[in-house]
Design a protein around this motif. Structure first.
Motif, PDB file in Angstrom:
ATOM      1  N   ARG A 105       0.839  -1.205   0.000  1.00 44.09           N
ATOM      2  CA  ARG A 105       0.000   0.000   0.000  1.00 44.09           C
ATOM      3  C   ARG A 105       0.874   1.255   0.000  1.00 44.09           C
ATOM      4  NH1 ARG A 105      -0.777   3.262   3.656  1.00 44.09           N
ATOM      5  NH2 ARG A 105      -0.152   1.895   5.343  1.00 44.09           N
ATOM      6  N   ALA A 106       1.922   1.263   0.818  1.00 46.21           N
ATOM      7  CA  ALA A 106       2.818   2.421   0.885  1.00 46.21           C
ATOM      8  C   ALA A 106       3.533   2.626  -0.447  1.00 46.21           C
ATOM      9  CB  ALA A 106       3.835   2.237   2.014  1.00 46.21           C
ATOM     10  N   ARG A 108       2.407   1.730  -3.428  1.00 51.16           N
ATOM     11  CA  ARG A 108       1.420   2.240  -4.397  1.00 51.16           C
ATOM     12  C   ARG A 108       1.173   3.729  -4.195  1.00 51.16           C
ATOM     13  NH1 ARG A 108      -2.422  -3.005  -4.103  1.00 51.16           N
ATOM     14  NH2 ARG A 108      -1.415  -4.144  -5.773  1.00 51.16           N
ATOM     15  N   GLU A 109       1.094   4.158  -2.953  1.00 52.40           N
ATOM     16  CA  GLU A 109       0.889   5.579  -2.685  1.00 52.40           C
ATOM     17  C   GLU A 109       2.089   6.403  -3.147  1.00 52.40           C
ATOM     18  OE1 GLU A 109      -0.009   5.999   1.463  1.00 52.40           O
ATOM     19  OE2 GLU A 109      -1.937   4.967   1.266  1.00 52.40           O
ATOM     20  N   ALA A 110       3.292   5.900  -2.917  1.00 50.78           N
ATOM     21  CA  ALA A 110       4.500   6.621  -3.343  1.00 50.78           C
ATOM     22  C   ALA A 110       4.557   6.715  -4.865  1.00 50.78           C
ATOM     23  CB  ALA A 110       5.744   5.922  -2.805  1.00 50.78           C
ATOM     24  N   ALA A 112       2.029   6.656  -6.908  1.00 53.68           N
ATOM     25  CA  ALA A 112       0.992   7.596  -7.347  1.00 53.68           C
ATOM     26  C   ALA A 112       1.467   9.043  -7.190  1.00 53.68           C
ATOM     27  CB  ALA A 112      -0.292   7.370  -6.552  1.00 53.68           C
ATOM     28  N   GLU A 113       2.181   9.333  -6.115  1.00 54.58           N
ATOM     29  CA  GLU A 113       2.696  10.688  -5.917  1.00 54.58           C
ATOM     30  C   GLU A 113       3.727  11.036  -6.997  1.00 54.58           C
ATOM     31  OE1 GLU A 113       4.142  11.430  -1.973  1.00 54.58           O
ATOM     32  OE2 GLU A 113       2.379  10.514  -1.061  1.00 54.58           O
TER      33      GLU A 113
END
Length: 144
Positions: A105-106, A108-110, A112-113
């Protein structure tokens, strides 16, 4: 001048004064007082100074608690560096188990940023921007 005297609850009710006997809400104070039934919030402290002292003590204790929680978290992280789970015999084998759901999850968030920044980084001449784009292009297909 007349000397003040304590009127007990039964005598107070017989005089028609009403109210309930209460103990001050400050943990450091055990003062008894009569809580009268008036409009508004019921009185929890026997006086304003005691209420302020209790609030000051609470803020100080909360700050100490936050400090000690940060210290405990740091110590847990240090201890985690020394501990192995019972199923692991070699640190190299532990890494082959794969990422956890939180790690994915972390990631994927990185990604996306960085995807949001990528269009601004494409024409940038800075070495940092080129390295970030290279990393993003390599990792993005793995994290989707």
């Amino acid at each position: 001048m007349a000397e003040p005297r304590v009127i007990d609850l039964a005598e107070r009710e017989s005089l028609g004064l009403g109210g309930q006997q209460a103990t001050c809400a400050n943990p450091r104070c055990d003062e008894q007082f009569i809580r009268t039934s008036t409009r508004g919030r019921p009185k929890d402290f026997h006086d304003e100074d005691c209420r302020r002292a209790a609030e000051r003590d609470l803020r100080r204790i909360q700050a100490q608690l936050a400090h000690h929680e940060r210290q405990a978290e740091q110590l847990r992280a240090r201890a985690g560096a020394y501990l192995r789970t019972s199923g692991e015999s070699d640190p190299a084998e532990a890494s082959s188990a794969g990422p956890t759901a939180d790690e994915i999850r972390a990631a994927r968030e990185a990604i996306a940023e960085v995807r949001g920044m990528a269009r601004f980084l494409d024409g940038h001449q800075d070495e940092f921007a080129r390295d970030l784009l290279k990393l993003w292009r390599a990792v993005e297909p793995l994290v989707r």
